[in-house]
Design an enzyme around this catalytic site. Structure first.
Site, PDB file in Angstrom:
ATOM      1  CB  THR A  75      37.339  38.575  32.368  1.00  0.00           C
ATOM      2  OG1 THR A  75      38.146  39.567  31.749  1.00  0.00           O
ATOM      3  CG2 THR A  75      38.222  37.486  32.903  1.00  0.00           C
TER       4      THR A  75
ATOM      5  N   GLY B 156      39.269  44.062  33.315  1.00  0.00           N
ATOM      6  CA  GLY B 156      40.715  44.192  33.224  1.00  0.00           C
ATOM      7  C   GLY B 156      41.326  45.014  34.343  1.00  0.00           C
TER       8      GLY B 156
END
Length: 525
Positions: free
Chosen positions: A339, A422
């Site tokens: 991410t 995550g």
């Protein structure tokens, strides 16, 4: 590796790649505001950090408009295709993690750019995309993080993706000029035509024609019907601040639950970095994850009882179950970690905290034909179990890990923060906020201090507590004795994510901190 925070009197940009931070700063200098700069950062990250994020992925945003004086959320996540259902995977135990059949949700990030620019921006698509186009067409120095992730996941790349990321079958070296001409052409189309080119025009046609030929499931109707949405953020009060998160399908409420639980303990009597500090945070997070995993999905498909979950009395009940001597025997599902988080604050006080992802490194591993766009594999987290809360259904948003955060003091942004990873996102966010609010750390110090990540990652059979080796040996021993499955990792290990923070003090000065575990930079003046 500890760095001094960057302090600005008017502006601040933080991101996991210095060129993306520079792109945001450039847009601010050209007269753009925080919203314009945030889109420029987002687009540039899609080019210079392509293993973490891209046009084929999703994004979530928290925004503060100085004129409106309010925090808003934007959900830039995509839904599964109309023709995507469990029957497509008959005979399989789960959705494939990679490949064309893992790319089953419409990318939502480009739509979110339109939302930012249309609602609050000053500049044109062409102006904010110029840095990204330049780096895609002319090249940039390949980052250590991209090289390492290509070594890790290169075998999962499709033929078209390999041709871009492993040209001639050789992984580029750190510092090599990396050019993405196909992606540059796609970005130029966006600069000229805006959002509709991606969802209703030539780009959508190219992606969907490729998917049809390759055995994928997304169609032109899926793209044409995509729409992200503005939403009221969810929040809780913590230590004199209102802490905001994006509502479900984001997991952000798990971070708020953890804070509500921790509010029941006296951090004034707890030494930072002690066994008690780490143990309490871990146990509070475990309890929030337990509830999260029971209910989190697309709220249009199932009611999520946020009023109950975020109730302070419920948090007190959960806090009372925590043993200060023993780790609870709870579990979590493995969740992707790749991410990119970034944030921007401008001279007027406009603030944007946002995060974007392809889910796994390089997402599905599939580049859609000649578009240069890597498609996300976010939909692979859907379950094929019809009894699961997150079961696969047509036109549905999945349980989503992305969760940018913003803490306000007296109604105005005080801390913008977030991280890659995550399962690690609520964990690192809780570390960052407690360090700043309880122990007075500046953003850089909060980011630099040792971190942990609890839970099971893909391929690992146990619920490990991975802890950076800088944590004191006696603390690691106490955590082990309490029942935590401790595994020491490197001093500054990427497995705990890449975190970034902007704080705004009572004088209005902006202080920025970026993670030494990545290639980021804080730029302010």
């Amino acid at each position: 590796m500890t760095k001094r925070p960057v302090i600005g009197t008017k502006t601040m940009v933080v991101s996991p790649h210095y060129l993306a931070s520079a792109a945001g700063a450039r847009i601010l200098q050209l007269g753009g505001n925080a919203f314009d700069a945030a889109v420029a950062v987002s687009a540039t990250l899609a080019v210079v950090y392509p293993h973490m994020t891209g046009l084929g992925g999703d994004s979530f945003w928290l925004t503060y408009s100085a004129v409106e004086g309010r925090v808003r959320a934007y959900n830039g996540s995509g839904r599964s295709g109309y023709g995507v259902n469990r029957g497509r995977y008959a005979g399989e135990s789960s959705i494939p993690r990679r490949g064309i059949k893992s790319a089953i949700t419409v990318p939502g990030m480009v739509d979110s750019w339109e939302a930012m620019l249309h609602q609050y921006g000053r500049l044109s698509w062409a102006e904010v995309l110029e840095p990204a186009i330049s780096y895609a067409s002319e090249g940039f120095p390949l980052s250590p993080d991209q090289r390492n992730n290509t070594l890790l996941a290169g075998a999962a790349l499709s033929v078209e993706a390999s041709a871009i990321y492993i040209p001639g079958g050789v992984i580029p070296a750190t510092g090599d000029r990396f050019v993405q001409r196909q992606l540059a052409a796609t970005l130029r189309s966006l600069a000229a035509g805006g959002r509709d080119v991606f969802y209703k025009g030539k780009i959508a046609e190219d992606i969907c024609d490729y998917m049809l030929a390759a055995g994928g499931y997304l169609t032109r109707d899926d793209f044409a019907d995509h729409q992200g949405n503005w939403a009221e953020p969810i929040s809780t009060e913590y230590h004199g601040h209102t802490v905001y998160q994006v509502p479900p399908n984001s997991q952000g409420f798990a971070g708020l639950m953890s804070l509500n639980i921790l509010e029941n303990f006296n951090f004034g009597a707890i030494k930072h970095g002690s066994y008690e500090y780490y143990h309490l945070l871990i146990e509070a997070l475990k309890l929030s994850f337990r509830d999260r995993d029971k209910v989190l999905t697309d709220p249009e498909f199932s009611h999520i009882p946020l009023d109950h979950l975020l109730d302070k009395s419920y948090a007190a009940e959960l806090a009372a179950t925590i043993s200060l001597k023993k780790a609870a025997n709870l579990s979590s599902e493995p969740i992707g970690r790749d991410t990119a988080y970034a944030a921007v604050v401008d001279a007027e006080g406009n603030s944007v905290s946002f995060i974007q992802s392809l889910y796994f490194e390089f997402g599905s591993g599939v580049v859609a034909g000649d578009t240069g766009i890597l498609l996300q594999n976010r939909g692979s987290f859907f379950s094929l179990d019809p009894g699961s809360i997150n079961t696969l259904e047509p036109h549905k948003r999945s349980f989503h890990t992305l969760m940018p955060a913003m803490a306000c003091r007296d109604g105005k942004p005080a801390i913008l923060y977030g991280t890659q990873g995550g399962e690690g996102q609520p964990q690192t966010q809780t570390l960052l906020l407690t360090r700043m609010l309880h122990y007075g750390m500046n953003p850089q110090a909060a980011v630099d201090e040792p971190r942990f990540v609890w839970g099971r990652t893909w391929g690992e059979p146990t619920q490990e507590l991975k802890v950076e080796s800088r944590v004191a040996d006696e603390v690691l021993s106490e955590l082990t004795e309490a029942g935590h499955l401790v595994r020491e990792v490197d001093e500054y290990d990427g497995i705990v994510g890449h975190a970034h923070v902007i704080s705004i003090d009572s004088n209005g000065y902006r202080s920025g901190g970026t993670d030494p575990r990545c290639d980021g930079a804080a730029i302010g003046w």
